[in-house]
Every structure is written in structure tokens, then in C-alpha cells.
Write a protein that holds these residues in place. Structure first.
Motif, PDB file in Angstrom:
ATOM      1  N   LEU A 204       1.043  -1.330   0.118  1.00  0.00           N
ATOM      2  CA  LEU A 204       0.053   0.061  -0.027  1.00  0.00           C
ATOM      3  C   LEU A 204       0.804   1.416  -0.127  1.00  0.00           C
ATOM      4  O   LEU A 204       1.494   1.478   0.995  1.00  0.00           O
ATOM      5  CB  LEU A 204      -0.789  -0.016   1.257  1.00  0.00           C
ATOM      6  N   ASP A 205       0.998   1.876  -1.156  1.00  0.00           N
ATOM      7  CA  ASP A 205       2.164   2.839  -1.394  1.00  0.00           C
ATOM      8  C   ASP A 205       1.297   4.363  -1.310  1.00  0.00           C
ATOM      9  O   ASP A 205       0.073   4.367  -1.569  1.00  0.00           O
ATOM     10  CB  ASP A 205       2.479   2.837  -2.768  1.00  0.00           C
ATOM     11  N   ASP A 206       2.076   5.130  -0.684  1.00  0.00           N
ATOM     12  CA  ASP A 206       1.599   6.731  -0.294  1.00  0.00           C
ATOM     13  C   ASP A 206       0.266   6.565   0.263  1.00  0.00           C
ATOM     14  O   ASP A 206      -0.654   7.390  -0.141  1.00  0.00           O
ATOM     15  CB  ASP A 206       1.462   7.375  -1.808  1.00  0.00           C
ATOM     16  N   ILE A 207       0.229   5.810   1.412  1.00  0.00           N
ATOM     17  CA  ILE A 207      -1.112   6.060   2.111  1.00  0.00           C
ATOM     18  C   ILE A 207      -1.425   7.440   2.621  1.00  0.00           C
ATOM     19  O   ILE A 207      -0.355   7.901   3.105  1.00  0.00           O
ATOM     20  CB  ILE A 207      -0.733   4.925   3.126  1.00  0.00           C
ATOM     21  N   ASP A 208      -2.375   7.423   2.597  1.00  0.00           N
ATOM     22  CA  ASP A 208      -3.220   8.805   3.268  1.00  0.00           C
ATOM     23  C   ASP A 208      -2.742   8.673   4.523  1.00  0.00           C
ATOM     24  O   ASP A 208      -3.123   8.013   5.462  1.00  0.00           O
ATOM     25  CB  ASP A 208      -4.567   8.897   2.949  1.00  0.00           C
TER      26      ASP A 208
END
Length: 321
Positions: A204-208
Motif C-alpha cells: 500500500l503505497d503513499d497511504i493517506d
């Protein structure tokens, strides 16, 4: 006398039509089972004393759905062969696949395709888990149709058909293991979250950042977000030629090994419909446990896709203040 003359005229007309002209006949193998040989590139159909053989490279059957109305087109030639055979008795698979075929039944006649094309329309074959809603791609169905095919009958005549359905041929799909446990890790710099086994990873990339906070949430009111193409980018990868270890992750440059063999990216989520990320946070002895659940997430690769189901537990991330 008139009857004799009329009969002669009919016989002459029949003979002239058989002299190298195209003859329309009805041949149908569409409803018979498609078989294949393991030692060569022949797939075929059998019906009593007849066989229909298709010899094309196995690479012609790509495990990727074709766009609607855009089948794969392969020209019939000396490499991509279509042959229709007649036998002296009931034919079996041994007559097609054995290096030295049985002496009986014998081939009594053979028509060889000299022109036309092979059209292959490919779709994914899926199963659905009724309790979880998760879909699995088990194979790919290749529907084969011959277009404008011409057979040389070997006696100076030809058989031509504008549309000649061959039928379906199914290839198997790579099984995606999804053997993850429910413990995920996070990179300190990139903040990428990942779960992995020795041969696969779900990242899960660049998660908020609003999804992962060291603040307890009510059990019935988790933080929510949507999968996206930049923020909250969920990616499944399958690897080969090596073993995946924790050192693979959190690098500025992606290691060359193990080799990525497949990549599936989550579709952009739609609020209250699909691609929903839910995070529920609890606390124990100064640590925070963030349980991440994926709901109705669709993963896509090329023209193929499948869903993780109604509710898929991605895992738990542990953080501290």
C-alpha cells in the motif's frame, strides 16, 4: 429420348461444377470436446470417423482477455495449419498424439486448409466464493473461429466456408497464492505498508496519513479511504527467481531479484461502492494497533481483473508514539 437428353445435361452440369470449383458443405465440430496433445502444438476434435486438427504455437493462446470485437487474428499457412481427416474406423486421441500412431483406423482422406484466418476471442474463467464474494481466475477460455477458410480436398476441388466455428480451448491460469499472515510492516521514510511471503507481496503505497494515526477509533467508526492511482495505491506482485525477504522493501532502488512475474493494481475506489480501505485503531500498553481491512477491492492486470471480496483483512500495523 427427352428424358435421356435431360439426364445427360444434369450429369454434365454436375461434372463441370466439380472441376476445381468451390463446394459448400456442412461440417460442424463446435459441440464436440476440444482435446490437446502434450508433446506437440496440436489441438483437435474427434467425431466418429473424422478429426479436425489445428496446429499453431502454444504462444498463440495468450492468457489475456481480448478487447470486445477485437479477436486475435492468425493467418492460416504452412506454420498455422488446419487439417480435416477421414478414417476407416472410429478415431481416438492415440491416432493424433502418438509418435507412431496405431495402424488402424487408417486415414482415408485429408483436406488441408490453404487460405483463411484463425480468430481467437479470449475471456477469463472465474470462480466466486459465495461466502466472501472473492473471485479467482482459474483459466482463460479461447473461442476459436475460422474465417473465409478454404480446404484443398486433394482431388482438384475445394471446400470454402465464410464462418467455421471450431469451439473453445481452455488454458490454465497461474494460481495467485495470497498466503499472507495478518501482520504488516511500514517503511520509515516512504511510509509504504507491505505484507509479504517468500514469493508475493501486497503493498500500500503513499497511504493517506489521515488513515494511520495514533488515536483510538470507535470500533463501529473506522477511518476510511479509497484505493487510488497515486495516494493509497494498492499493488499485488508475484515473484520468481529468488526469495522475497524484508530487505527487498524500503529501498530507494528496487532490487533486481527476485524477478517480478505478475503485477496487479487496484482500481480507483468509488465511495460506498468499491475500493474501500477501513482502518480501526486500538491501543495496548502504549502501542497502537491499526487493523486494515479492504472492502470490494478490484485488482487489474491488463484486461483481466478479480475482486478480493466483500471484506479482506490486509493485516495489522503496530506503531508507537
Amino acid at each position: 429420348m427427352k428424358r435421356v437428353v435431360s439426364l445427360l445435361i444434369v450429369l454434365l452440369a454436375l461434372n463441370s461444377c466439380d472441376d476445381g470449383d468451390l463446394i459448400q458443405e456442412d461440417i460442424s465440430f463446435e459441440d464436440t470436446k476440444t482435446l490437446s496433445c502434450t508433446t506437440n502444438n496440436i489441438i483437435f476434435k474427434l467425431k466418429d470417423k473424422e478429426s479436425l486438427l489445428l496446429e499453431i504455437p502454444e504462444s498463440s493462446f495468450v492468457n489475456e482477455p481480448t478487447p470486445e470485437g477485437e479477436p486475435t487474428i492468425i493467418a492460416i499457412n504452412s506454420t498455422n495449419r488446419v487439417v480435416y481427416r477421414f478414417y476407416s474406423g472410429t478415431v481416438s486421441q492415440d491416432n493424433i498424439c502418438e509418435t507412431i500412431p496405431p495402424a488402424s483406423p487408417a486415414v482415408t482422406d485429408q483436406w488441408t486448409a490453404t487460405d483463411g484466418e484463425i480468430q481467437i476471442t479470449t475471456t477469463a474463467v472465474k470462480t466466486t466464493n459465495t461466502s466472501t464474494g472473492r473471485t479467482t481466475i482459474t483459466g482463460y477460455n479461447h473461442n476459436i473461429v475460422f474465417k473465409n477458410i478454404t480446404f484443398d480436398k486433394g482431388d482438384g476441388t475445394s471446400f470454402v466456408k465464410e464462418t467455421f466455428p471450431f469451439g473453445d480451448y481452455v488454458t490454465t491460469a497461474t494460481t495467485l497464492p495470497f498466503g499472507f499472515d495478518e501482520v504488516v510492516e511500514q517503511c520509515s521514510t516512504s511510509k509504504q505498508i507491505y505484507n509479504y511471503t517468500s514469493s508475493e507481496a501486497l503493498t500500500l503505497d503513499d497511504i493517506d496519513p489521515d488513515l494511520i494515526k495514533n488515536e483510538i477509533t470507535p470500533l463501529d467508526a473506522p477511518r476510511t479511504g479509497l484505493t487510488g492511482t497515486t495516494v493509497n495505491k494498492l499493488v499485488y506482485r508475484l515473484y520468481s527467481n529468488g526469495v522475497l525477504t524484508p530487505s527487498y522493501f524500503c529501498n530507494t532502488t528496487t532490487p533486481t531479484l527476485p524477478t517480478k512475474s505478475e503485477e496487479w493494481i487496484a482500481d480507483a475506489g468509488v465511495a460506498n461502492v468499491s475500493g474501500i480501505i477501513e482502518v480501526t485503531t486500538t491501543s495496548v500498553l502504549g502501542t497502537f494497533i491499526h487493523k486494515i481491512v479492504l472492502k470490494k477491492v478490484i485488482l487489474t492486470s491488463g484486461n483481466s481483473n478479480f475482486t478480493l471480496g466483500d471484506s479482506y483483512i490486509y493485516g495489522e500495523l503496530i506503531t508507537t508514539n
